[in-house]
Design a protein around this motif. Structure first.
Motif, short mmCIF file in Angstrom:
data_model
loop_
_atom_site.label_atom_id
_atom_site.label_comp_id
_atom_site.label_asym_id
_atom_site.label_seq_id
_atom_site.Cartn_x
_atom_site.Cartn_y
_atom_site.Cartn_z
N GLU A 54 0.83 -1.20 0.00
CA GLU A 54 0.00 0.00 0.00
C GLU A 54 0.86 1.25 0.00
N PHE A 55 0.44 2.21 -0.82
CA PHE A 55 1.11 3.50 -0.93
C PHE A 55 0.07 4.60 -0.90
N SER A 56 0.49 5.80 -0.53
CA SER A 56 -0.32 6.99 -0.71
C SER A 56 0.03 7.55 -2.08
N TYR A 57 -0.98 8.05 -2.80
CA TYR A 57 -0.78 8.59 -4.14
C TYR A 57 -1.49 9.92 -4.26
N ARG A 58 -0.75 10.96 -4.64
CA ARG A 58 -1.31 12.29 -4.82
C ARG A 58 -1.28 12.61 -6.32
N PRO A 59 -2.40 12.34 -7.04
CA PRO A 59 -2.41 12.59 -8.48
C PRO A 59 -2.48 14.09 -8.80
N ASN A 60 -1.87 14.48 -9.91
CA ASN A 60 -2.01 15.86 -10.37
C ASN A 60 -3.34 16.00 -11.11
N LYS A 61 -3.69 17.23 -11.50
CA LYS A 61 -4.99 17.47 -12.14
C LYS A 61 -5.13 16.69 -13.44
#
Length: 120
Positions: A54-61
């Motif tokens: 499991e990872f955290s993912y911060r997608p761009n717009k």
């Protein structure tokens, strides 16, 4: 407060494919939540599973739009349990070259493989 979500490693270019025609497959495991910090301002972070981790993912717009189009909805609750492809590229951000992570759609994979042929 459940702090386990803050203990996850972030998705980074070292654990993502650099080849958009062979992206790293990530399964979305949370609907995400809005965050705000000095570096990114307002953003959304999701939990994804890659190769059993499991990872955290911060997608761009751009990635959010691609994911919404690929999965047929901009409602992130519908994204949970679905798979997306992720790849990394070199990009200029604030005048500096750095690796960025993007979601890839089937259309983009098809375009890149046709446009670049055997080069990617």
């Amino acid at each position: 407060m459940d702090m386990s979500k803050y203990a996850k490693e972030w998705v980074n270019p070292e654990n993502i494919s650099a080849d958009a025609t062979k992206p790293t497959i990530a399964k979305i495991t949370s609907a995400g939540e809005q965050q705000e910090d000095e570096q990114y301002g307002k953003s959304v972070a999701f939990t994804v599973e890659i190769e059993g981790r499991e990872f955290s993912y911060r997608p761009n717009k751009t990635s959010i739009r691609i994911i919404g189009k690929k999965l047929g909805s901009m409602d992130s609750a519908i994204w949970v349990g679905k798979e997306i492809g992720l790849y990394s590229i070199q990009q200029i951000v604030n005048g500096k070259t750095k690796k960025a992570i993007f979601a890839v759609s089937q259309y983009l994979k098809h375009f890149l493989s046709r446009f670049f042929g055997g080069f990617i």
